[in-house]
Scaffold this motif. Structure first.
Motif, mmCIF file in Angstrom:
data_model
loop_
_atom_site.group_PDB
_atom_site.id
_atom_site.type_symbol
_atom_site.label_atom_id
_atom_site.label_comp_id
_atom_site.label_asym_id
_atom_site.label_seq_id
_atom_site.Cartn_x
_atom_site.Cartn_y
_atom_site.Cartn_z
ATOM 1 N N TYR A 28 -7.278 30.094 -29.499
ATOM 2 C CA TYR A 28 -8.183 30.605 -28.472
ATOM 3 C C TYR A 28 -9.100 31.661 -29.084
ATOM 4 O O TYR A 28 -8.636 32.552 -29.811
ATOM 5 C CB TYR A 28 -7.375 31.225 -27.322
ATOM 6 C CG TYR A 28 -8.147 32.225 -26.483
ATOM 7 C CD1 TYR A 28 -9.029 31.811 -25.484
ATOM 8 C CD2 TYR A 28 -7.994 33.595 -26.697
ATOM 9 C CE1 TYR A 28 -9.747 32.726 -24.720
ATOM 10 C CE2 TYR A 28 -8.701 34.527 -25.937
ATOM 11 C CZ TYR A 28 -9.572 34.086 -24.957
ATOM 12 O OH TYR A 28 -10.278 35.003 -24.216
ATOM 13 N N ALA A 29 -10.396 31.545 -28.804
ATOM 14 C CA ALA A 29 -11.404 32.519 -29.259
ATOM 15 C C ALA A 29 -11.347 32.713 -30.768
ATOM 16 O O ALA A 29 -11.459 33.839 -31.255
ATOM 17 C CB ALA A 29 -11.234 33.846 -28.534
ATOM 18 N N TRP A 30 -11.205 31.639 -31.508
ATOM 19 C CA TRP A 30 -11.018 31.722 -32.962
ATOM 20 C C TRP A 30 -12.344 31.475 -33.685
ATOM 21 O O TRP A 30 -12.473 30.644 -34.562
ATOM 22 C CB TRP A 30 -9.962 30.715 -33.418
ATOM 23 C CG TRP A 30 -9.264 31.136 -34.670
ATOM 24 C CD1 TRP A 30 -9.576 30.777 -35.958
ATOM 25 C CD2 TRP A 30 -8.147 32.012 -34.781
ATOM 26 N NE1 TRP A 30 -8.722 31.372 -36.848
ATOM 27 C CE2 TRP A 30 -7.819 32.141 -36.155
ATOM 28 C CE3 TRP A 30 -7.374 32.717 -33.862
ATOM 29 C CZ2 TRP A 30 -6.774 32.926 -36.624
ATOM 30 C CZ3 TRP A 30 -6.324 33.492 -34.321
ATOM 31 C CH2 TRP A 30 -6.036 33.592 -35.680
ATOM 32 N N THR A 31 -13.376 32.228 -33.291
ATOM 33 C CA THR A 31 -14.673 32.191 -33.950
ATOM 34 C C THR A 31 -15.167 33.621 -34.089
ATOM 35 O O THR A 31 -14.629 34.536 -33.454
ATOM 36 C CB THR A 31 -15.695 31.378 -33.129
ATOM 37 O OG1 THR A 31 -15.747 31.886 -31.790
ATOM 38 C CG2 THR A 31 -15.320 29.908 -33.094
ATOM 39 N N ASP A 32 -16.196 33.817 -34.908
ATOM 40 C CA ASP A 32 -16.763 35.156 -35.056
ATOM 41 C C ASP A 32 -17.432 35.559 -33.742
ATOM 42 O O ASP A 32 -16.982 36.469 -33.053
ATOM 43 C CB ASP A 32 -17.749 35.176 -36.217
ATOM 44 C CG ASP A 32 -18.165 36.593 -36.610
ATOM 45 O OD1 ASP A 32 -18.070 37.507 -35.765
ATOM 46 O OD2 ASP A 32 -18.583 36.796 -37.763
ATOM 47 N N PHE A 33 -18.507 34.857 -33.379
ATOM 48 C CA PHE A 33 -19.095 35.083 -32.058
ATOM 49 C C PHE A 33 -18.385 34.178 -31.061
ATOM 50 O O PHE A 33 -18.226 32.982 -31.291
ATOM 51 C CB PHE A 33 -20.592 34.789 -32.056
ATOM 52 C CG PHE A 33 -21.256 35.104 -30.740
ATOM 53 C CD1 PHE A 33 -21.802 36.356 -30.513
ATOM 54 C CD2 PHE A 33 -21.310 34.163 -29.724
ATOM 55 C CE1 PHE A 33 -22.389 36.672 -29.299
ATOM 56 C CE2 PHE A 33 -21.904 34.466 -28.508
ATOM 57 C CZ PHE A 33 -22.440 35.722 -28.289
ATOM 58 N N VAL A 34 -17.958 34.744 -29.950
ATOM 59 C CA VAL A 34 -17.234 34.001 -28.914
ATOM 60 C C VAL A 34 -18.145 33.857 -27.700
ATOM 61 O O VAL A 34 -18.621 34.849 -27.146
ATOM 62 C CB VAL A 34 -15.934 34.730 -28.530
ATOM 63 C CG1 VAL A 34 -15.186 33.955 -27.451
ATOM 64 C CG2 VAL A 34 -15.048 34.917 -29.762
ATOM 65 N N ASP A 35 -18.403 32.611 -27.274
ATOM 66 C CA ASP A 35 -19.315 32.349 -26.156
ATOM 67 C C ASP A 35 -18.661 32.546 -24.794
ATOM 68 O O ASP A 35 -19.343 32.875 -23.819
ATOM 69 C CB ASP A 35 -19.836 30.911 -26.236
ATOM 70 C CG ASP A 35 -20.973 30.751 -27.233
ATOM 71 O OD1 ASP A 35 -22.123 30.912 -26.830
ATOM 72 O OD2 ASP A 35 -20.687 30.472 -28.411
ATOM 73 N N CYS A 36 -17.365 32.322 -24.708
ATOM 74 C CA CYS A 36 -16.671 32.283 -23.424
ATOM 75 C C CYS A 36 -15.291 32.897 -23.600
ATOM 76 O O CYS A 36 -14.622 32.647 -24.612
ATOM 77 C CB CYS A 36 -16.568 30.833 -22.951
ATOM 78 S SG CYS A 36 -15.590 30.558 -21.466
ATOM 79 N N VAL A 37 -14.864 33.724 -22.646
ATOM 80 C CA VAL A 37 -13.572 34.400 -22.760
ATOM 81 C C VAL A 37 -12.761 34.202 -21.486
ATOM 82 O O VAL A 37 -13.299 33.900 -20.418
ATOM 83 C CB VAL A 37 -13.739 35.913 -23.024
ATOM 84 C CG1 VAL A 37 -14.361 36.159 -24.374
ATOM 85 C CG2 VAL A 37 -14.560 36.572 -21.913
ATOM 86 N N LEU A 38 -11.458 34.385 -21.618
ATOM 87 C CA LEU A 38 -10.544 34.339 -20.474
ATOM 88 C C LEU A 38 -10.342 35.752 -19.954
ATOM 89 O O LEU A 38 -9.962 36.651 -20.696
ATOM 90 C CB LEU A 38 -9.204 33.733 -20.885
ATOM 91 C CG LEU A 38 -8.156 33.608 -19.766
ATOM 92 C CD1 LEU A 38 -8.616 32.569 -18.736
ATOM 93 C CD2 LEU A 38 -6.802 33.219 -20.358
ATOM 94 N N ASP A 39 -10.614 35.937 -18.680
ATOM 95 C CA ASP A 39 -10.556 37.257 -18.060
ATOM 96 C C ASP A 39 -9.476 37.321 -16.997
ATOM 97 O O ASP A 39 -9.037 36.292 -16.472
ATOM 98 C CB ASP A 39 -11.902 37.567 -17.384
ATOM 99 C CG ASP A 39 -12.693 38.627 -18.121
ATOM 100 O OD1 ASP A 39 -12.147 39.234 -19.051
ATOM 101 O OD2 ASP A 39 -13.868 38.829 -17.768
ATOM 102 N N ASN A 40 -9.095 38.542 -16.667
ATOM 103 C CA ASN A 40 -8.258 38.818 -15.506
ATOM 104 C C ASN A 40 -9.108 39.655 -14.565
ATOM 105 O O ASN A 40 -9.668 40.677 -14.960
ATOM 106 C CB ASN A 40 -6.998 39.574 -15.938
ATOM 107 C CG ASN A 40 -6.256 40.217 -14.778
ATOM 108 O OD1 ASN A 40 -6.438 39.815 -13.630
ATOM 109 N ND2 ASN A 40 -5.433 41.193 -15.078
#
Length: 691
Positions: free
Chosen positions: A658-670
């Motif tokens: 999960y989110a295994w890139t330098d720039f992350v386009d989309c994230v999981l939030d609470n």
């Protein structure tokens, strides 16, 4: 008895042969010498941590007496080295804690006196250039600096940069003009991802080696790998021509001097390149900064906050937020001890490196050339951490990892492969050593996880074999942050994968230190002050606690505490900074390109037989937004059937990340986390029965 003012008193910081040196400098018998941090306006750490004083005497074996508002205590200095150390009486018995005087005296010589001493909480802020990153470069810096007027009991200490081959007991004297000027940049050659075609190279503003710098470049000959280009760009002839970035494509090397679309090195050639706009202008040069002495809030705010604006943005805004949310007018000491471009090994003692074990011990890369002062093993521990050994602290902040992520070929002309385990092992060893060396208990450690270092739109599928990458360092920081044995909760990590953006130092130095510092402050309020969500905002995003797989699906379970606000996917938006003369205005110019619904969903799976091996070329398949279901309560369900059909092995997944890139386009939030996303993680289903 007379006394010597600590502001003007000459000191010596040698750790070997110190008594001889003291004699050569004219120190008389029974002189007592204290480190530079013992001075007017210092802040001593309050209970429950013990407070220490230490120093030297000449001759050795002399009595040392401490008197004043912190109580009375005496000791005899070591008969050989002249070193001495005392533990002050419990702080509860100290007098005049809002304006203390402490006197230290040898056998017959003059006393050394510190006045206007306070008792409060001490924060040690260390790392590389993003910790040095000044408040003047952060967003809304004018308003941020103005908040200091609410906290008159803040005290500041800017540690002079110093490296040493042996541990020093005192700080190294430096001209004030060099307090932070030389260490403020990361001086390693930055690299860009490997390009696949000549059209891609040209579109990004690169020029062929024979066309670079108006045709002054000389062809390197046939290039077969990015390593060939790295060697060429690092060559002295090419660096004089301004070569800062390289890539490999269409069988040749491509170079450029600078670009706002790539990592920008402070001090490198600026201006528009390849049709791209120039980076924002740097801030105006600041006046010399006082270092190696304590400054009051009033002094830091003088001359339009000249000193404060030159001080670490993360250190100040983190502690300021802690004061706003909890400590109020309690005295707070902020110690900056950082050096740009430094590797983690430089901040580790020789003992820490020796005791770290595999894969660190015996595998630390040697560093030569211009990077040696800031990256050689133990050099900065000896010069900038060891002198603070006997100064108790409430917590340490750590913002480093960029130099270890960017494995450029300048280190002896070779790349040093450093997977997650290397940095995790090194960081854990450093933390344990710092705690054990101080002997003041397990003070908290707050880690700033690395934010993105590239511009939005950088292809997440491209990776450069010459550097381990931000995801690896982020994962290492997360796994090593917990206390050894996980017996206590005194370490925390601030997740910042959604805080990328460009400052005048480029994308490797994002300007939104404001939000990053808020997150780090929440972590420290939880770890250092033992506060929970009943008194402070939630300090973390969703935290995964279970991963299971069945036919066609992977189910992620998150802790109830970090899921009660409802899980959701969020598009990343991040500001770049534009200084319009009023104080660091943020422009939302680094937002997601693919985003959650456009192919940038953060989960990937692999069906390769053994994806966990270091250096393996693993095929990862990115799931689409439609493959991701936010389940009931605290679960996320990943549907992998479509991805399996695209794989040569249409069975169960062998790995997930999960989110295994330098720039992350989309994230999981609470929804209850105040915008803090889940931190990157990776999981391998090795040994599990395949469906």
């Amino acid at each position: 008895q007379g006394f010597i003012s600590t502001r003007t008193m000459a000191r010596v910081s040698q750790s070997v042969g110190v008594l001889l040196v003291l004699g050569l400098l004219g120190w008389s018998n029974a002189d007592v010498v204290l480190p530079r941090w013992f001075s007017d306006n210092m802040v001593l750490q309050g209970a429950p941590a013990p407070a220490f004083l230490s120093g030297m005497t000449n001759p050795a074996g002399e009595k040392v007496s401490v008197t004043g508002d912190a109580g009375a205590i005496s000791t005899i200095s070591d008969a050989v080295t002249g070193q001495w150390k005392v533990t002050l009486p419990p702080a509860a018995g100290w007098r005049n804690q809002d304006n203390m005087t402490i006197r230290v005296q040898g056998g017959t010589g003059p006393a050394v006196v510190a006045t206007n001493v306070l008792v409060g909480d001490v924060f040690f802020c260390s790392g590389q250039s993003n910790m040095l990153f000044s408040l003047h470069q952060a967003l809304n810096y004018t308003d941020e600096a103005a908040t200091l007027t609410s906290f008159p009991n803040f005290r500041f200490f800017m540690t002079a940069r110093a490296n040493s081959s042996t541990p020093r007991w005192d700080l190294t004297p430096q001209p004030e003009s060099q307090c932070d000027a030389l260490g403020g940049v990361d001086s390693t050659v930055s690299t860009t991802p490997v390009a696949e075609a000549a059209a891609t190279c040209a579109a990004q503003g690169f020029l062929k080696d024979t066309d670079f710098h108006d045709g002054q470049g000389i062809g390197h000959g046939p290039a077969t790998t990015a390593t060939d280009c790295c060697s060429q760009c690092s060559n002295a002839t090419w660096t004089k021509l301004g070569c800062k970035f390289f890539t490999f494509g269409a069988g040749t090397c491509w170079f450029k001097a600078d670009s706002i679309g790539q990592r920008h090195l402070p001090g490198s050639t600026s201006g528009a390149v390849g049709g791209l706009p120039p980076p924002p202008p740097p801030p105006p040069p600041a006046a010399p900064k006082p270092c190696n002495r304590w400054l009051t809030a009033e002094e830091a705010s003088a001359n339009n906050a000249e000193f404060l604006l030159s001080f670490s943005a993360v250190c100040f805004m983190t502690v300021r937020t802690i004061a706003e949310l909890h400590t109020g007018d309690r005295p707070m000491a902020l110690i900056q001890s950082a050096w740009g471009g430094s590797r983690i090994e430089a901040w580790m003692s020789e003992e820490a490196i020796a005791n770290a074990g595999a894969p660190v011990t015996g595998n630390v890369p040697s560093v030569a050339g211009k990077n040696a002062p800031s990256s050689s093993a133990s050099a900065l521990f000896n010069g900038m951490v060891s002198p603070w050994t006997n100064f108790s602290i409430k917590a340490a902040m750590w913002y480093q990892g960029e130099a270890n992520a960017d494995q450029s070929c300048q280190d002896n002309g070779t790349s040093h492969s450093q997977p997650v385990e290397y940095y995790a092992t090194a960081y854990s060893a450093m933390i344990n050593d710092w705690r054990q060396t101080k002997g003041a208990g397990d003070f908290a450690i707050g880690t700033m996880q690395l934010p993105p270092s590239v511009k939005t739109g950088t292809d997440p599928a491209i990776s450069n074999p010459l550097w381990a990458g931000r995801p690896d360092i982020r994962a290492a920081q997360a796994t090593s942050a917990a206390h050894a044995g996980n017996t206590t909760d005194v370490s925390g990590v601030a997740v910042t994968i959604d805080c990328g953006g460009s400052s005048n130092w480029g994308f490797d130095h994002p300007p939104n230190k404001n939000e990053m510092s808020r997150r780090l402050a929440l972590q420290l309020l939880h770890t250092a002050y033992d506060l929970n969500e009943s008194t402070i905002p939630l300090w973390t995003g969703p935290v995964v606690e279970g991963i299971s797989q069945s036919v066609g699906t992977i189910t992620l379970t998150f802790t109830v505490q970090t899921s009660v606000g409802g899980l959701s996917l969020r598009d990343v938006t991040a500001p770049t900074s534009v200084d319009d003369g009023r104080g660091g205005v943020g422009v939302m110019g680094n937002n997601c390109t693919l985003c959650c619904d456009g192919g940038g969903a953060p989960f990937e799976v692999t069906f390769d037989a053994d994806p966990s091996g270091v250096g393996k070329n693993v095929s990862w398949i990115r799931l689409t937004r439609s493959d991701i279901t936010i389940g009931p309560a605290n679960t996320v369900v990943l549907h992998t059937a479509t991805a399996a059909q695209a794989s040569t092995d249409a069975q169960a997944a062998t790995g997930l990340r999960y989110a295994w890139t330098d720039f992350v386009d989309c994230v999981l939030d609470n929804g209850n986390s105040g915008g803090i996303p889940a931190g990157p993680f990776r999981h391998f289903f090795l040994g599990e029965k395949r469906a």
